[in-house]
Every structure is written in C-alpha cells, then in structure tokens.
Design a protein around this motif. Structure first.
Motif: not given
Lengths: 158, 148
Positions: A69-94
């Motif tokens: 699945a392509l999962v698209v999220w609407r994330v507030p600009k100021e949270r992108i960096q933190a959430i992007g880094s968290l996503m990257a650490s999740i194994n199921e997210v390629s």
C-alpha cells in the motif's frame, strides 16, 4: 562536481552487480581504472550522498507481501521531520518521502507499507496513525505493476 | 528459503560490503563459505526474490529532476495509458492503484523543461488531463524491507 570519469563510473554501476568473487574488479576492468580507485570513488559517492543506498532491491510480492500500500498522510509542516524519521524506523515501511501538495492534493507524507495481507497491513497503519496522532490518511493499494526498472542515467538520454 | 537466505536478503539490502571481496565478507558474517553465498545469491536472483544489486542514486545530485505523477484514468483505458507512459525512458515505476487517481508513476528527467514536455506529451497522447505532479521535497527512507 562530477567529471567525465565519474559519469563513466556511474554508468557502469547502474548495471546489475555481477555475482562473482571480485565484482568490482570486473567493473574496474571495463572502466580501465584501478579497482582500489573505483572502490574509493563508490565509498566517496556514499559519503557525499550521491548514492543513497548500495544494495539489493527485492521483489516484495514474490516474497509473500500481497498487500502493498501507498499510504499518504496529511502532516502539519512543523511535524514532518519528526514523523518522517519515525516512519523510517518502522520495518514495514519501505519508502518514506515528503512531497509537494497542489490545489487538489493535500497529502504531503508518502509511505509504502508492505504486509502479507490487507488485514495485517491495515493493523500496521492503524498503529502508526495512533502513534503519530494523525487520522487524515488514505490507503492506496497497488493492483498491477506495469513497470519497474532502474533509471539509466545518461545512457538513456544519449 | 532458509534462515541464511533471509539474512542474506536483509544484509544485501542495508549492509552490502563495498570492498574487493564483498561476498567473502558476507560469508564471514554468516559463517558459511564464499562459494555458498555466491550460490545462494544467484539462486535468490534466479527465483526473482532479488531483482538486482545496484546503487540508488540521488537523481538531484546527478543534475536530474524527478517527480511522482498520479493520473485519473477510465478503467477501460488503463492498459493503453500505461503502455503510453511506459514508453518514456525516465519512467522507472508505474503501477495501477486502487483509488480515484489510479495510475501512479515516477518520472526522472534531465531538466524541469523536459519533465513538463513529457507530462504534456502524455496528456496529449492519452487525452487525460487530470494529472497530479508531486515532486519529492525530502527523503526519509528508500526501498528497504526488513520483515522477512
């Protein structure tokens, strides 16, 4: 800046690495450069970020991941960096990318999530959603692969 | 697939050794011989589990531009439109997806002008003008799957 040798090296590296004892020796021979020099170049590209990753690309579907699945999220600009880094650490997210939005498209964080079934996939997505406290997302499953081929820089344009 | 095959799939994705004898280094990590690693990787490639071993370049750093395009295509035209899109060399991934925007592809090109030209070409050839152009702004992770 990249010089002519860099271009040649990069052109050769875009080919699939030969699965032989000394793969870089073969590439170096074709390039007529020293193997040491080639390896120094490659490690330099990684350090400089020209190469993002050097390694195997897998076929997710063949490996039993039926739900991709392509999962698209609407994330507030100021949270992108933190959430992007968290996503990257999740194994199921390629994959995880921030992308531009348009007047008809508001979703700015793109992830690819792989699982053995849609049920499992949606469980993972729910967990992520709770963790990041973002409820505005869309799950876009892939149905059919029409093309997946590595980019051939320069060769294709000449 | 055995446990070592799985470890090979993981290691070759994220810790591929960039040295004279990469497969020897992998073999030492797994406690098997270089020959065995070569054999296993060749088999994993033959079976299609490993598509290839190669670098992913940052296209921007090479002076290229890239984007993700989404199109709204009538179901009955999807194969035809996908074929038109596939003909462009800069299209590296192209998938039908279950959504109102149902065709998604990545496009790499040597300039923004050329990118626009290709997008306009696709619009003209397919008669479809509901197209989203979604270039990436930041990359957090690129094509790594560690759940095997």
């Amino acid at each position: 800046m990249l010089n002519d040798l860099d271009r040649k090296v990069i052109q050769c590296l875009q080919e699939d690495l030969p699965v032989v004892k000394e793969p870089f020796k073969e590439i170096a021979k074709n390039l007529k450069v020293d193997e040491e020099r080639l390896l120094t170049k490659i490690n330099g590209y990684i350090k400089e970020g020209i190469i993002r990753r050097f390694g195997a690309t897998l076929n997710h579907r063949l490996l039993g991941f039926k739900a991709n699945a392509l999962v698209v999220w609407r994330v507030p600009k100021e949270r992108i960096q933190a959430i992007g880094s968290l996503m990257a650490s999740i194994n199921e997210v390629s994959h995880c990318y921030e992308r531009a939005t348009t007047s008809c498209w508001n979703y700015n964080l793109f992830t690819m999530i792989h699982a053995r079934s849609k049920r499992v996939c949606e469980g993972i997505i729910r967990d992520i959603s709770e963790k990041i406290k973002i409820k505005d997302y869309k799950i876009i499953y892939s149905i059919k692969e029409f093309k997946k081929s590595p980019m051939k820089y320069w060769t294709t344009f000449e | 697939m055995d446990e070592i095959d799985k470890r090979i799939l993981i290691e070759t994705q994220i810790n591929f050794p960039l040295c004279k004898r990469p497969f020897k280094v992998l073999a030492d990590r797994f406690g098997i011989t270089e020959e065995e690693v070569l054999c296993k990787i060749r088999r994993l490639k033959r079976k299609g589990f490993i598509r290839r071993i190669s670098p992913s370049f940052d296209s921007r750093r090479l002076g290229f531009v890239s984007t993700l395009i989404a199109m709204k295509v009538p179901k009955e035209k999807i194969e035809d439109v996908a074929n038109i899109v596939n003909r462009y060399d800069g299209v590296t991934h192209n998938y039908e997806r279950q959504y109102e925007y149902n065709l998604w592809f990545t496009l790499i090109s040597e300039s923004n002008e050329r990118l626009e030209e290709i997008i306009n070409g696709i619009k003209e050839k397919t008669g479809i003008d509901q197209i989203l152009n979604l270039p990436s702004l930041r990359v957090f992770k690129i094509d790594v799957n560690l759940i095997l």
